[in-house]
Motif scaffolding. Structure first.
Motif, PDB file in Angstrom:
ATOM      1  N   GLN A 194      53.294  16.642  15.903  1.00  0.00           N
ATOM      2  CA  GLN A 194      54.384  17.132  16.748  1.00  0.00           C
ATOM      3  C   GLN A 194      53.979  18.399  17.493  1.00  0.00           C
ATOM      4  O   GLN A 194      54.309  18.574  18.669  1.00  0.00           O
ATOM      5  N   LEU A 195      53.274  19.286  16.807  1.00  0.00           N
ATOM      6  CA  LEU A 195      52.849  20.525  17.466  1.00  0.00           C
ATOM      7  C   LEU A 195      51.855  20.246  18.585  1.00  0.00           C
ATOM      8  O   LEU A 195      51.928  20.863  19.663  1.00  0.00           O
ATOM      9  N   THR A 196      50.909  19.336  18.351  1.00  0.00           N
ATOM     10  CA  THR A 196      49.930  19.036  19.397  1.00  0.00           C
ATOM     11  C   THR A 196      50.585  18.347  20.589  1.00  0.00           C
ATOM     12  O   THR A 196      50.195  18.584  21.724  1.00  0.00           O
ATOM     13  N   ILE A 197      51.594  17.526  20.334  1.00  0.00           N
ATOM     14  CA  ILE A 197      52.331  16.891  21.435  1.00  0.00           C
ATOM     15  C   ILE A 197      53.020  17.956  22.287  1.00  0.00           C
ATOM     16  O   ILE A 197      53.099  17.849  23.507  1.00  0.00           O
ATOM     17  N   LYS A 198      53.482  19.024  21.632  1.00  0.00           N
ATOM     18  CA  LYS A 198      54.195  20.093  22.352  1.00  0.00           C
ATOM     19  C   LYS A 198      53.237  21.099  22.985  1.00  0.00           C
ATOM     20  O   LYS A 198      53.671  22.099  23.540  1.00  0.00           O
ATOM     21  N   GLY A 199      51.927  20.856  22.848  1.00  0.00           N
ATOM     22  CA  GLY A 199      50.964  21.699  23.558  1.00  0.00           C
ATOM     23  C   GLY A 199      50.231  22.720  22.704  1.00  0.00           C
ATOM     24  O   GLY A 199      49.470  23.521  23.240  1.00  0.00           O
ATOM     25  N   VAL A 200      50.418  22.700  21.398  1.00  0.00           N
ATOM     26  CA  VAL A 200      49.703  23.630  20.537  1.00  0.00           C
ATOM     27  C   VAL A 200      48.328  23.045  20.254  1.00  0.00           C
ATOM     28  O   VAL A 200      48.182  21.847  20.011  1.00  0.00           O
ATOM     29  N   GLU A 201      47.309  23.888  20.302  1.00  0.00           N
ATOM     30  CA  GLU A 201      45.955  23.415  20.049  1.00  0.00           C
ATOM     31  C   GLU A 201      45.817  22.952  18.602  1.00  0.00           C
ATOM     32  O   GLU A 201      46.491  23.480  17.705  1.00  0.00           O
ATOM     33  N   LEU A 202      44.927  21.988  18.380  1.00  0.00           N
ATOM     34  CA  LEU A 202      44.778  21.373  17.062  1.00  0.00           C
ATOM     35  C   LEU A 202      44.464  22.382  15.949  1.00  0.00           C
ATOM     36  O   LEU A 202      45.120  22.354  14.905  1.00  0.00           O
ATOM     37  N   PRO A 203      43.479  23.310  16.114  1.00  0.00           N
ATOM     38  CA  PRO A 203      43.222  24.269  15.017  1.00  0.00           C
ATOM     39  C   PRO A 203      44.436  25.149  14.699  1.00  0.00           C
ATOM     40  O   PRO A 203      44.720  25.441  13.537  1.00  0.00           O
ATOM     41  N   THR A 204      45.157  25.530  15.740  1.00  0.00           N
ATOM     42  CA  THR A 204      46.351  26.353  15.533  1.00  0.00           C
ATOM     43  C   THR A 204      47.426  25.544  14.816  1.00  0.00           C
ATOM     44  O   THR A 204      48.082  26.037  13.889  1.00  0.00           O
ATOM     45  N   ALA A 205      47.599  24.292  15.227  1.00  0.00           N
ATOM     46  CA  ALA A 205      48.600  23.432  14.596  1.00  0.00           C
ATOM     47  C   ALA A 205      48.266  23.198  13.122  1.00  0.00           C
ATOM     48  O   ALA A 205      49.155  23.223  12.259  1.00  0.00           O
ATOM     49  N   GLU A 206      46.989  22.990  12.816  1.00  0.00           N
ATOM     50  CA  GLU A 206      46.579  22.794  11.417  1.00  0.00           C
ATOM     51  C   GLU A 206      46.818  24.054  10.593  1.00  0.00           C
ATOM     52  O   GLU A 206      47.258  23.979   9.438  1.00  0.00           O
ATOM     53  N   ALA A 207      46.524  25.213  11.191  1.00  0.00           N
ATOM     54  CA  ALA A 207      46.757  26.480  10.485  1.00  0.00           C
ATOM     55  C   ALA A 207      48.251  26.678  10.229  1.00  0.00           C
ATOM     56  O   ALA A 207      48.655  27.098   9.137  1.00  0.00           O
ATOM     57  N   LEU A 208      49.072  26.355  11.206  1.00  0.00           N
ATOM     58  CA  LEU A 208      50.524  26.481  11.027  1.00  0.00           C
ATOM     59  C   LEU A 208      51.035  25.524   9.954  1.00  0.00           C
ATOM     60  O   LEU A 208      51.912  25.885   9.159  1.00  0.00           O
TER      61      LEU A 208
END
Length: 92
Positions: free
Chosen positions: A14-28
């Motif tokens: 969901q985060l990557t669909i909304k434009g968050v980069e993959l490493p950041t989304a995984e960290a979140l």
């Protein structure tokens, strides 16, 4: 409070669909998982505190009941002694 299962893969998606980069989304997602563990720990601690407080309250209620019964006995004894002293002084 029972928390529903956390799907970190779906969260990252969901985060990557909304434009968050993959490493950041995984960290979140990892941080969110850790926060859920802390929420469960806090909830367990709250339940333990409530249980201990209830036990303490029950002990205090029992002690106050005992104290009240003791006070009634002493007041009755004092009343009898005072009545005896008054009657003794009246008829002396």
């Amino acid at each position: 409070m029972i928390l529903p299962a956390f799907d970190s893969h779906e969260y990252v998606k969901q985060l990557t669909i909304k434009g968050v980069e993959l490493p950041t989304a995984e960290a979140l997602a990892e941080i969110r998982s850790e926060l859920r563990v802390l929420e469960r720990t806090v909830e367990d601690f709250r339940k333990e505190v409530e249980l201990r407080f209830a036990q303490f309250e029950a002990r205090m209620d029992a002690q106050f009941a005992s104290f009240k019964a003791e006070m009634v006995r002493w007041l009755f004894a004092f009343f009898v002694l005072q009545t005896g002293a008054i009657l003794t002084l009246k008829y002396l």
